[in-house]
Design a protein around this motif. Sequence first.
Motif, PDB file in Angstrom:
ATOM      1  N   LEU A  16      48.189 -18.385  30.231  1.00 49.81           N
ATOM      2  CA  LEU A  16      47.616 -17.099  30.630  1.00 49.81           C
ATOM      3  C   LEU A  16      47.474 -16.991  32.143  1.00 49.81           C
ATOM      4  O   LEU A  16      47.723 -15.928  32.722  1.00 49.81           O
ATOM      5  CB  LEU A  16      46.263 -16.897  29.946  1.00 49.81           C
ATOM      6  N   ALA A  17      47.092 -18.084  32.800  1.00 45.20           N
ATOM      7  CA  ALA A  17      46.966 -18.063  34.260  1.00 45.20           C
ATOM      8  C   ALA A  17      48.332 -17.889  34.918  1.00 45.20           C
ATOM      9  O   ALA A  17      48.463 -17.154  35.908  1.00 45.20           O
ATOM     10  CB  ALA A  17      46.292 -19.339  34.747  1.00 45.20           C
ATOM     11  N   ASP A  18      49.356 -18.528  34.364  1.00 51.19           N
ATOM     12  CA  ASP A  18      50.705 -18.365  34.909  1.00 51.19           C
ATOM     13  C   ASP A  18      51.223 -16.945  34.703  1.00 51.19           C
ATOM     14  O   ASP A  18      51.903 -16.392  35.570  1.00 51.19           O
ATOM     15  CB  ASP A  18      51.662 -19.372  34.279  1.00 51.19           C
ATOM     16  N   VAL A  19      50.905 -16.344  33.565  1.00 48.47           N
ATOM     17  CA  VAL A  19      51.303 -14.959  33.311  1.00 48.47           C
ATOM     18  C   VAL A  19      50.612 -14.029  34.306  1.00 48.47           C
ATOM     19  O   VAL A  19      51.231 -13.094  34.841  1.00 48.47           O
ATOM     20  CB  VAL A  19      50.989 -14.554  31.854  1.00 48.47           C
ATOM     21  N   GLU A  20      49.342 -14.279  34.583  1.00 47.63           N
ATOM     22  CA  GLU A  20      48.616 -13.467  35.560  1.00 47.63           C
ATOM     23  C   GLU A  20      49.245 -13.593  36.946  1.00 47.63           C
ATOM     24  O   GLU A  20      49.386 -12.600  37.673  1.00 47.63           O
ATOM     25  CB  GLU A  20      47.150 -13.905  35.613  1.00 47.63           C
ATOM     26  N   LEU A  21      49.655 -14.801  37.317  1.00 45.14           N
ATOM     27  CA  LEU A  21      50.311 -15.011  38.602  1.00 45.14           C
ATOM     28  C   LEU A  21      51.654 -14.284  38.651  1.00 45.14           C
ATOM     29  O   LEU A  21      51.979 -13.623  39.653  1.00 45.14           O
ATOM     30  CB  LEU A  21      50.499 -16.503  38.867  1.00 45.14           C
TER      31      LEU A  21
ATOM     32  N   ALA B 150      45.679 -20.319  38.494  1.00 51.12           N
ATOM     33  CA  ALA B 150      46.748 -21.090  37.864  1.00 51.12           C
ATOM     34  C   ALA B 150      46.617 -22.568  38.224  1.00 51.12           C
ATOM     35  O   ALA B 150      46.755 -23.439  37.354  1.00 51.12           O
ATOM     36  CB  ALA B 150      48.118 -20.550  38.290  1.00 51.12           C
ATOM     37  N   LEU B 151      46.349 -22.858  39.486  1.00 54.19           N
ATOM     38  CA  LEU B 151      46.178 -24.253  39.894  1.00 54.19           C
ATOM     39  C   LEU B 151      44.964 -24.881  39.210  1.00 54.19           C
ATOM     40  O   LEU B 151      45.009 -26.040  38.789  1.00 54.19           O
ATOM     41  CB  LEU B 151      46.048 -24.355  41.410  1.00 54.19           C
TER      42      LEU B 151
ATOM     43  N   LEU C 115      43.849 -28.846  32.695  1.00 54.22           N
ATOM     44  CA  LEU C 115      44.660 -29.412  31.614  1.00 54.22           C
ATOM     45  C   LEU C 115      44.981 -30.883  31.898  1.00 54.22           C
ATOM     46  O   LEU C 115      44.891 -31.722  31.002  1.00 54.22           O
ATOM     47  CB  LEU C 115      45.952 -28.622  31.445  1.00 54.22           C
ATOM     48  N   LEU C 116      45.313 -31.182  33.132  1.00 54.28           N
ATOM     49  CA  LEU C 116      45.613 -32.568  33.486  1.00 54.28           C
ATOM     50  C   LEU C 116      44.390 -33.471  33.372  1.00 54.28           C
ATOM     51  O   LEU C 116      44.501 -34.638  33.023  1.00 54.28           O
ATOM     52  CB  LEU C 116      46.179 -32.650  34.907  1.00 54.28           C
TER      53      LEU C 116
ATOM     54  N   PRO D 194      36.550 -20.269  36.576  1.00 58.08           N
ATOM     55  CA  PRO D 194      35.761 -19.355  37.399  1.00 58.08           C
ATOM     56  C   PRO D 194      36.482 -18.031  37.582  1.00 58.08           C
ATOM     57  O   PRO D 194      37.700 -17.952  37.501  1.00 58.08           O
ATOM     58  CB  PRO D 194      35.630 -20.106  38.734  1.00 58.08           C
ATOM     59  N   GLY D 195      35.731 -17.001  37.820  1.00 54.67           N
ATOM     60  CA  GLY D 195      36.319 -15.698  38.082  1.00 54.67           C
ATOM     61  C   GLY D 195      36.396 -14.796  36.874  1.00 54.67           C
ATOM     62  O   GLY D 195      36.913 -13.705  36.945  1.00 54.67           O
TER      63      GLY D 195
END
Length: 89
Positions: free
Chosen positions: A36-41, A68-69, A75-76, A85-86
Motif C-alpha cells: 500500500l505504501a508503494d502504491v501511494e508513492l 514506503a521506507l 517489514l524487515l 505514522p501519518g
Amino acid sequence: MNPIVTVQDAVTAFADFMEPTDAELDAIEQEMPVILADVELLDAYIVTLDRTPTELDARRIRRARRRALAAHLALLNGSAGASLPGGAA
C-alpha cells in the motif's frame, strides 16, 4: 535437451483448484503495508508525469517516500503489524 511443455500442463497449471496456501496468504498479509505504501508513492509520481511538480507535489512525494521506507523497514524488522505514522490507512 530441453523438455517441451505440453498444452495440458499449461492448462492445468492455472486450474481453479490451485489456490494460495495459508502460508502464502499470511505472507501477503504481512507485506500489505509495504504494498500500500508503494502504491501511494507510485500515485504521487503519476500525478506529476504530465506537469511540472509543484511544492505540494514535492511534499506529497517526500511524505509517500518516507512512508514506503518506514513500511519496508517495519517489514524487515518483523514489526509489520505496527501502525505507520501519518494516519496511513
